[in-house]
Design a protein around this motif. Structure first.
Motif, PDB file in Angstrom:
ATOM      1  N   ALA A 216       1.339  -1.341  -0.065  1.00  0.00           N
ATOM      2  CA  ALA A 216       0.124   0.069  -0.204  1.00  0.00           C
ATOM      3  C   ALA A 216       1.225   1.105   0.257  1.00  0.00           C
ATOM      4  O   ALA A 216       0.434   2.200  -0.109  1.00  0.00           O
ATOM      5  CB  ALA A 216      -0.752   0.315   0.983  1.00  0.00           C
ATOM      6  N   GLY A 217       2.250   1.298   0.463  1.00  0.00           N
ATOM      7  CA  GLY A 217       2.836   2.478   0.858  1.00  0.00           C
ATOM      8  C   GLY A 217       3.452   2.626  -1.083  1.00  0.00           C
ATOM      9  O   GLY A 217       4.188   3.662  -0.895  1.00  0.00           O
ATOM     10  N   ASP A 218       3.996   1.836  -2.169  1.00  0.00           N
ATOM     11  CA  ASP A 218       3.626   1.943  -3.065  1.00  0.00           C
ATOM     12  C   ASP A 218       2.856   3.182  -3.675  1.00  0.00           C
ATOM     13  O   ASP A 218       3.342   3.362  -4.852  1.00  0.00           O
ATOM     14  CB  ASP A 218       3.812   0.881  -3.915  1.00  0.00           C
ATOM     15  N   ALA A 219       2.077   3.503  -3.648  1.00  0.00           N
ATOM     16  CA  ALA A 219       1.136   4.634  -4.255  1.00  0.00           C
ATOM     17  C   ALA A 219       1.110   5.935  -4.013  1.00  0.00           C
ATOM     18  O   ALA A 219       0.616   6.287  -4.640  1.00  0.00           O
ATOM     19  CB  ALA A 219      -0.581   4.240  -3.418  1.00  0.00           C
ATOM     20  N   GLY A 220       2.520   5.833  -3.459  1.00  0.00           N
ATOM     21  CA  GLY A 220       2.361   7.811  -2.987  1.00  0.00           C
ATOM     22  C   GLY A 220       1.935   8.053  -1.571  1.00  0.00           C
ATOM     23  O   GLY A 220       2.939   9.546  -1.122  1.00  0.00           O
ATOM     24  N   ARG A 221       2.183   7.899  -0.397  1.00  0.00           N
ATOM     25  CA  ARG A 221       0.720   7.997   0.441  1.00  0.00           C
ATOM     26  C   ARG A 221       1.236   6.808   1.646  1.00  0.00           C
ATOM     27  O   ARG A 221       1.540   5.685   0.838  1.00  0.00           O
ATOM     28  CB  ARG A 221       0.190   8.250   0.466  1.00  0.00           C
ATOM     29  N   LEU A 222       1.245   7.108   2.693  1.00  0.00           N
ATOM     30  CA  LEU A 222       1.708   6.324   3.539  1.00  0.00           C
ATOM     31  C   LEU A 222       0.125   5.404   3.535  1.00  0.00           C
ATOM     32  O   LEU A 222      -0.812   5.941   4.086  1.00  0.00           O
ATOM     33  CB  LEU A 222       2.333   6.894   5.237  1.00  0.00           C
ATOM     34  N   PRO A 223       0.617   4.279   3.829  1.00  0.00           N
ATOM     35  CA  PRO A 223      -0.681   3.096   4.184  1.00  0.00           C
ATOM     36  C   PRO A 223      -1.082   3.778   5.087  1.00  0.00           C
ATOM     37  O   PRO A 223      -1.001   4.228   6.421  1.00  0.00           O
ATOM     38  CB  PRO A 223      -0.330   1.626   4.704  1.00  0.00           C
ATOM     39  N   ALA A 224      -2.504   4.022   5.819  1.00  0.00           N
ATOM     40  CA  ALA A 224      -3.178   3.754   6.872  1.00  0.00           C
ATOM     41  C   ALA A 224      -2.773   3.310   8.212  1.00  0.00           C
ATOM     42  O   ALA A 224      -2.716   3.878   9.469  1.00  0.00           O
ATOM     43  CB  ALA A 224      -5.361   3.871   6.885  1.00  0.00           C
ATOM     44  N   ALA A 225      -2.535   2.005   8.277  1.00  0.00           N
ATOM     45  CA  ALA A 225      -1.640   1.346   9.339  1.00  0.00           C
ATOM     46  C   ALA A 225      -0.747   1.924   9.817  1.00  0.00           C
ATOM     47  O   ALA A 225      -0.952   1.707  11.210  1.00  0.00           O
ATOM     48  CB  ALA A 225      -1.988  -0.242   8.698  1.00  0.00           C
ATOM     49  N   PHE A 226       0.151   2.667   9.114  1.00  0.00           N
ATOM     50  CA  PHE A 226       0.976   3.467   9.628  1.00  0.00           C
ATOM     51  C   PHE A 226       0.490   4.683  10.238  1.00  0.00           C
ATOM     52  O   PHE A 226       1.577   4.853  11.822  1.00  0.00           O
ATOM     53  CB  PHE A 226       2.193   3.617   8.577  1.00  0.00           C
ATOM     54  N   TRP A 227       0.048   5.023  10.351  1.00  0.00           N
ATOM     55  CA  TRP A 227      -0.547   6.397  10.874  1.00  0.00           C
ATOM     56  C   TRP A 227      -1.674   5.586  12.347  1.00  0.00           C
ATOM     57  O   TRP A 227      -1.073   6.162  13.061  1.00  0.00           O
ATOM     58  CB  TRP A 227      -1.192   7.233  10.137  1.00  0.00           C
ATOM     59  N   ARG A 228      -2.519   4.870  12.561  1.00  0.00           N
ATOM     60  CA  ARG A 228      -2.571   4.227  13.390  1.00  0.00           C
ATOM     61  C   ARG A 228      -1.979   3.728  14.092  1.00  0.00           C
ATOM     62  O   ARG A 228      -1.405   3.663  15.405  1.00  0.00           O
ATOM     63  CB  ARG A 228      -3.646   3.397  13.223  1.00  0.00           C
TER      64      ARG A 228
END
Length: 417
Positions: A216-228
């Motif tokens: 998911a991190g390849d899309a240009g944004r950090l994944p939601a799981a990372f922010w949680r």
């Protein structure tokens, strides 16, 4: 022909050898800068600094070490020059420390103290990214844990060496800090050798299956799981007491002589190394659920370290060291599993900056509460850590769904050469 090409692309060192050599680099570097940090306050005081100056300088230094990673992390991702950033950061640290012993003015010493911390900000996101590639083969928890354990050996040896030199020279800072030039040179020499042997550590990770959350991190944004995950970590750190406050409590309450505080700190660093190894193994074996022990340990620190018993307070300091071991190893390993390699240095920069901001807030909060009432401090810290546990379980922050997604059986076999 395919088999030959694939073999030719393999790194010259096994993944475990890369991890252990990189850990030895960190051991030598910690020998240098932890040795210096153990006497920063007295050194600045000898040059005329007040308590306010010492507190401000060390605070600014820590803010630089963490906050500037928001810049160095994305730049490392953008330039892909991870080795250059790593070597430059280590070079800045090992050059500034010996100079601290020979400068004769306060402003010069202050500049060097802050520059040493800037060196850590420059290298850390790139270094963690390089390490994460090899750890994808060894097991992320174990790879980061072994690195941290070796790192902490240097954190113990450095302060003890400086203390011994001060005792031998009658308190002369020049030879005490000058001797740290030797492990500093060894740090850079070993780092350059490792870079020549393994110019592209990403080769370790090329044959590993990417985790769904990492992709998911390849899309240009950090994944939601990372922010949680960052939110959970920040909450635990907001209720985490500093060793400075614990040592303050030990001395002013007459529980421990000031001369024994560095010895207790060294013991806490030993507990750090043991806990890092244990939590790293458990992470690879049982997944992210092992991180649920962090709020429990953090609450235990407050209950034990701020008691009126010397034995309990010393035990609290050791528990503090164990919690730091998890923070410095397994917390970083989880980030590697959540974010794809192309965004990983930037993610480490964001993670470190958030961690630093929460740690600063936690230090200020616990210090203020200590002045109000030790009992209030303990209750507040325990309450924050209980809340962190609730948040983790409610949002499944530490569940298998948001860790690296790779069971131990899926790690490639690492054969030594």
């Amino acid at each position: 022909m395919r088999a030959v090409n694939r073999d030719a692309s393999r790194p010259a060192l096994s993944a475990w050898r890369f991890v252990t050599v990189f850990g030895t680099v960190s051991l030598l570097a910690d020998f240098v800068y932890e040795g210096a940090r153990s006497i920063t306050g007295p050194l600045l005081a000898s040059l005329g600094a007040t308590g306010l100056v010492v507190g401000t300088v060390t605070g600014v230094g820590e803010a630089a070490a963490l906050g500037l990673r928001l810049v160095s992390g994305p730049l490392a991702d953008r330039t892909k020059r991870f080795w250059s950033w790593t070597i430059a950061g280590y070079a800045l640290t090992v050059v500034t420390v010996p100079l601290l012993g020979v400068v004769g003015t306060l402003w010069a010493a202050v500049s060097l103290v802050i520059a040493e911390r800037v060196g850590k900000a420059v290298r850390s996101p790139a270094k963690d990214t390089l390490l994460s590639h090899a750890a994808s083969v060894t097991g992320r928890g174990r790879g980061f844990a072994v690195h941290e354990a070796l790192d902490q050996i240097g954190a113990v040896i450095g302060p003890l060496t400086v203390a011994g030199m001060l005792a031998v020279t009658g308190g002369d800072y020049a030879p005490a800090l000058g001797v740290l030039a030797l492990p500093g040179v060894a740090t850079l020499a070993l780092l350059v050798w490792l870079r020549l042997r393994v110019p592209d550590p990403a080769d370790y990770e090329r044959d590993t299956a990417p985790a769904p959350s990492a992709a998911a991190g390849d899309a240009g944004r950090l994944p939601a799981a990372f922010w949680r995950y960052c939110g959970f970590v920040a909450l635990t750190m907001t209720g985490f007491a500093t060793f400075g406050l614990m040592s303050f409590h030990l001395v002013i309450r007459g529980l421990l002589p000031a001369a024994l505080v560095p010895v207790l700190y060294a013991a806490a660093m030993g507990a750090d190394a043991v806990a890092a190894l244990a939590s790293g193994w458990c992470y690879d074996r049982f997944g992210g659920k092992v991180l649920l022990t962090l709020p429990i340990l953090s609450a235990g620190v407050a209950v034990l370290a701020f008691s009126g018993s010397a034995v309990a307070a010393v035990a609290g300091a050791l528990v503090w060291g164990a919690a730091v071991g998890i923070q410095e190893s397994t917390l970083r390993a989880v980030v590697a599993g959540m974010v794809a390699p192309g965004r990983r240095a930037g993610a480490y920069g964001v993670f470190a900056a958030g961690l630093g901001a929460a740690a600063a807030a936690g230090g200020a909060l616990t210090g203020w509460l200590y002045d109000v009432s030790v009992g209030v401090l303990v209750v507040a810290v325990v309450g924050i850590q209980v809340l962190a546990l609730v948040v983790a379980m409610t949002f499944r922050v530490c569940s298998e769904q948001v860790d690296d997604g790779m069971s131990p059986s899926r790690y490639p076999v690492d054969t030594s050469r």
